[in-house]
Design a protein around this motif. Structure first.
Motif, PDB file in Angstrom:
ATOM      1  N   VAL A 149       0.843  -1.197   0.000  1.00 58.70           N
ATOM      2  CA  VAL A 149       0.000   0.000   0.000  1.00 58.70           C
ATOM      3  C   VAL A 149       0.882   1.253   0.000  1.00 58.70           C
ATOM      4  O   VAL A 149       0.697   2.167  -0.815  1.00 58.70           O
ATOM      5  CB  VAL A 149      -0.930   0.009   1.241  1.00 58.70           C
ATOM      6  CG1 VAL A 149      -1.753   1.276   1.298  1.00 58.70           C
ATOM      7  CG2 VAL A 149      -1.841  -1.213   1.230  1.00 58.70           C
ATOM      8  N   ALA A 150       1.859   1.271   0.907  1.00 59.07           N
ATOM      9  CA  ALA A 150       2.720   2.443   1.029  1.00 59.07           C
ATOM     10  C   ALA A 150       3.555   2.626  -0.235  1.00 59.07           C
ATOM     11  O   ALA A 150       3.781   3.755  -0.688  1.00 59.07           O
ATOM     12  CB  ALA A 150       3.621   2.312   2.265  1.00 59.07           C
ATOM     13  N   LEU A 321      -4.993   5.453   2.734  1.00 53.86           N
ATOM     14  CA  LEU A 321      -3.699   6.059   3.060  1.00 53.86           C
ATOM     15  C   LEU A 321      -3.545   7.409   2.352  1.00 53.86           C
ATOM     16  O   LEU A 321      -3.014   8.368   2.923  1.00 53.86           O
ATOM     17  CB  LEU A 321      -2.568   5.095   2.680  1.00 53.86           C
ATOM     18  CG  LEU A 321      -1.158   5.511   3.103  1.00 53.86           C
ATOM     19  CD1 LEU A 321      -1.076   5.743   4.613  1.00 53.86           C
ATOM     20  CD2 LEU A 321      -0.124   4.450   2.706  1.00 53.86           C
ATOM     21  N   GLU A 322      -4.042   7.503   1.127  1.00 53.21           N
ATOM     22  CA  GLU A 322      -3.914   8.750   0.365  1.00 53.21           C
ATOM     23  C   GLU A 322      -4.618   9.920   1.077  1.00 53.21           C
ATOM     24  O   GLU A 322      -4.118  11.042   1.064  1.00 53.21           O
ATOM     25  CB  GLU A 322      -4.484   8.560  -1.053  1.00 53.21           C
ATOM     26  CG  GLU A 322      -4.495   9.811  -1.923  1.00 53.21           C
ATOM     27  CD  GLU A 322      -3.107  10.391  -2.203  1.00 53.21           C
ATOM     28  OE1 GLU A 322      -2.132   9.633  -2.209  1.00 53.21           O
ATOM     29  OE2 GLU A 322      -3.015  11.627  -2.393  1.00 53.21           O
ATOM     30  N   VAL A 323      -5.752   9.655   1.697  1.00 56.49           N
ATOM     31  CA  VAL A 323      -6.465  10.728   2.409  1.00 56.49           C
ATOM     32  C   VAL A 323      -5.549  11.343   3.466  1.00 56.49           C
ATOM     33  O   VAL A 323      -5.433  12.568   3.589  1.00 56.49           O
ATOM     34  CB  VAL A 323      -7.747  10.167   3.087  1.00 56.49           C
ATOM     35  CG1 VAL A 323      -8.367  11.184   4.033  1.00 56.49           C
ATOM     36  CG2 VAL A 323      -8.760   9.743   2.035  1.00 56.49           C
ATOM     37  N   ALA A 326      -2.283  13.026   1.876  1.00 59.73           N
ATOM     38  CA  ALA A 326      -2.589  14.326   1.273  1.00 59.73           C
ATOM     39  C   ALA A 326      -2.705  15.389   2.365  1.00 59.73           C
ATOM     40  O   ALA A 326      -2.185  16.500   2.238  1.00 59.73           O
ATOM     41  CB  ALA A 326      -3.897  14.245   0.476  1.00 59.73           C
ATOM     42  N   TYR A 327      -3.359  15.036   3.460  1.00 60.16           N
ATOM     43  CA  TYR A 327      -3.528  15.974   4.567  1.00 60.16           C
ATOM     44  C   TYR A 327      -2.174  16.359   5.175  1.00 60.16           C
ATOM     45  O   TYR A 327      -1.843  17.548   5.313  1.00 60.16           O
ATOM     46  CB  TYR A 327      -4.462  15.354   5.609  1.00 60.16           C
ATOM     47  CG  TYR A 327      -4.422  16.022   6.953  1.00 60.16           C
ATOM     48  CD1 TYR A 327      -4.638  17.402   7.072  1.00 60.16           C
ATOM     49  CD2 TYR A 327      -4.168  15.292   8.111  1.00 60.16           C
ATOM     50  CE1 TYR A 327      -4.595  18.023   8.310  1.00 60.16           C
ATOM     51  CE2 TYR A 327      -4.125  15.909   9.347  1.00 60.16           C
ATOM     52  CZ  TYR A 327      -4.330  17.270   9.437  1.00 60.16           C
ATOM     53  OH  TYR A 327      -4.269  17.877  10.662  1.00 60.16           O
ATOM     54  N   VAL A 328      -1.383  15.347   5.493  1.00 60.95           N
ATOM     55  CA  VAL A 328      -0.122  15.622   6.188  1.00 60.95           C
ATOM     56  C   VAL A 328       0.866  16.366   5.287  1.00 60.95           C
ATOM     57  O   VAL A 328       1.517  17.321   5.720  1.00 60.95           O
ATOM     58  CB  VAL A 328       0.484  14.301   6.725  1.00 60.95           C
ATOM     59  CG1 VAL A 328       1.902  14.500   7.202  1.00 60.95           C
ATOM     60  CG2 VAL A 328      -0.388  13.759   7.852  1.00 60.95           C
ATOM     61  N   THR A 329       0.972  15.972   4.022  1.00 60.66           N
ATOM     62  CA  THR A 329       1.938  16.658   3.159  1.00 60.66           C
ATOM     63  C   THR A 329       1.505  18.107   2.907  1.00 60.66           C
ATOM     64  O   THR A 329       2.333  19.005   2.930  1.00 60.66           O
ATOM     65  CB  THR A 329       2.111  15.943   1.794  1.00 60.66           C
ATOM     66  OG1 THR A 329       0.828  15.724   1.227  1.00 60.66           O
ATOM     67  CG2 THR A 329       2.825  14.622   1.937  1.00 60.66           C
ATOM     68  N   THR A 340       4.578   9.173   3.678  1.00 56.93           N
ATOM     69  CA  THR A 340       3.858   7.918   3.449  1.00 56.93           C
ATOM     70  C   THR A 340       4.407   6.804   4.334  1.00 56.93           C
ATOM     71  O   THR A 340       3.649   6.071   4.989  1.00 56.93           O
ATOM     72  CB  THR A 340       3.997   7.501   1.968  1.00 56.93           C
ATOM     73  OG1 THR A 340       3.511   8.565   1.154  1.00 56.93           O
ATOM     74  CG2 THR A 340       3.204   6.242   1.674  1.00 56.93           C
ATOM     75  N   VAL A 341       5.739   6.713   4.365  1.00 63.65           N
ATOM     76  CA  VAL A 341       6.346   5.647   5.160  1.00 63.65           C
ATOM     77  C   VAL A 341       6.024   5.838   6.641  1.00 63.65           C
ATOM     78  O   VAL A 341       5.648   4.887   7.351  1.00 63.65           O
ATOM     79  CB  VAL A 341       7.878   5.609   4.932  1.00 63.65           C
ATOM     80  CG1 VAL A 341       8.544   4.614   5.867  1.00 63.65           C
ATOM     81  CG2 VAL A 341       8.179   5.283   3.469  1.00 63.65           C
TER      82      VAL A 341
END
Ligand code: PHE
Length: 441
Positions: A149-150, A321-323, A326-329, A340-341
């Protein structure tokens, strides 16, 4: 901050969104839930909800995403409605909880692909499930699934998500069609279909009404609603085509896959005279394992089935994971790869208890689906219905000219019936969560 990516193609967007929707929920949860809860009556309740609640909420998420081009939390800042950031917060939290156990089940699926090839579960399917599902194996394969996934999310939305979905979503459709055709050729397939969908005409309508709350939970989970997947995905849309068309397409494919999965699975079980059991996370694997051990070419059929399940699970898992990525980046300015990692690592840690005790897994599942997703959906309905209706309608009609009337119906559905229904479902969900947590303690 680097330039925000967009999807390479329209069909790419439709496939990633469909890939998020189509997952363990369709192939693993839906057929058994339907069979247990009254077959055709449940299906009717489900279809009503998909159209009357699912469609309005997908649209609500799509308009927010496309209008703001921001992540699930940032979107509300962008709209100047920072108080509503709580909706994004609930979404991100739901993401952590869901992915943490979803990847554990994904790890089971990887083990079952390998075991179908080697024949490891053929002699004792129940014992095999015990060793695969709980303990060291579960943790190790959970980590492996998270790694996949990552890996995809780290590559970004075009090179990672869109590419993977373009290959995997059509593959899942083809493999399930092949499996259901095979199922139809088996003796006993008729009994399988009857168990799956048989209606009782006398009580069909009243049964369907009673099943609405259950069907609502399934509708949310299967459509990936209430946690901002569709907000995030629509935020990468550049052009302005009809969001309604895309939403309808996603609904149709998602429902088609769910039905198809049941049409494949029940003939397998009935051909071998296996009791489909009471559902639940384990029974599905044990019952199917028993069938694959006996069926003609069973190991091959099993391998194909679990590969389809794996791809379906993967395209759903990376949407979650993308949600969060996207928020954190976007909020903290981290680079995509390390973010991501790091996030995947945290989610893995949160999931460890669910890999060690199936009751914990169940409690996470109930909390996420029946409280967090429903709660998120409820707030979204209120937000779009009452506080964002004008702009939402404007965004809705972009690319859907002439559908203003339909837009108004949409807003009114969100304002009252959907809000009332979700309040009721949420109340039930809180009770169910309390029960599930008590079972752990
Ligand atoms: N829709 C996915 C499934 O059916 C699960 C999911 C839920 C994915 C919520 C993303 C968000 O398996």
């Amino acid at each position: 901050m680097s330039v925000r990516e967009t999807w390479a193609t329209r069909i790419g967007f439709i496939l990633v969104a469909t890939g998020s929707a189509v997952g363990l929920g369709n192939i693993w949860r839906f057929p058994f839930l339907t069979a247990e809860s009254g077959g055709a009556a449940f299906l009717i309740a489900y279809l009503i909800l998909i159209v009357s609640v699912g469609l309005p909420l997908i649209l609500a998420e799509f308009v927010i995403g496309r209008r703001t081009k921001r992540n699930v939390v940032g979107a509300f800042d962008e709209l100047g409605r920072s108080n509503w950031k709580i909706v994004g917060g609930i979404g991100a939290l739901a993401g952590f909880v869901i992915l943490s156990y979803y990847s554990v089940v994904g790890g089971w699926v990887i083990q079952y692909i390998i075991a179908s090839i080697t024949g490891a579960y053929t002699s004792d399917p129940a014992a095999y499930f015990e060793t695969a599902s709980v303990g060291t194996n579960a943790v190790v394969f959970d980590a492996l699934f998270m790694g996949f996934v990552a890996g995809i999310v780290a590559l970004g939305i075009r090179n990672g998500l869109e590419r993977a979905a373009k290959f995997m979503v059509p593959s899942v459709v083809v493999l399930l069609i092949v499996l259901s055709v095979y199922g139809a050729t088996l003796d006993g397939s008729g009994a399988g279909y009857a168990f799956y969908l048989s209606p009782d005409p006398a009580t069909l309508v009243s049964d369907a009404i009673g099943l609405l709350p259950d069907a609502a939970g399934q509708a949310f989970f299967t459509l990936s609603l209430g946690m901002g997947v569709m907000i995030t995905y629509a935020s990468y849309l550049g052009e302005d085509r009809s969001l309604l068309n895309d939403s309808l397409l996603i609904l149709v494919v998602d429902t088609f896959i769910a039905l198809l999965a049941g049409l494949a699975i029940f003939p397998f079980l009935f051909a071998e005279g296996i009791d489909p059991g009471t559902g639940g996370p384990g029974t599905v694997f044990v019952a199917l394992g028993t069938a694959f051990a006996e069926l003609p070419a069973g190991q091959l059929v099993g391998t194909v089935f679990y590969i389809a399940l794996f791809m379906a699970a993967l395209t759903s898992a990376f949407s979650i994971l993308e949600v969060i990525v996207a928020y954190v980046t976007e909020t903290f300015g981290f680079e995509r790869k390390p973010a991501t990692v790091g996030i995947a690592g945290v989610i893995f840690l949160i999931g460890i208890p669910t890999a060690l005790d199936i009751n914990v897994l169940n409690a996470y599942d109930v909390l996420a689906n029946q409280v967090l997703l429903i709660g998120g959906g409820l707030l979204l309905a209120i937000f779009v219905g009452w506080f964002f209706a004008g702009e939402a309608l404007e965004e809705f009609t972009t690319g859907s000219d002439g559908l203003e009337g339909l837009g108004t119906v949409w807003i009114w559905l969100l304002r009252i019936p959907i809000t009332v229904l979700l309040l009721y479902v949420l109340y039930n969900g809180v009770l169910a969560t309390t029960e599930a947590v008590t079972a752990v303690l």
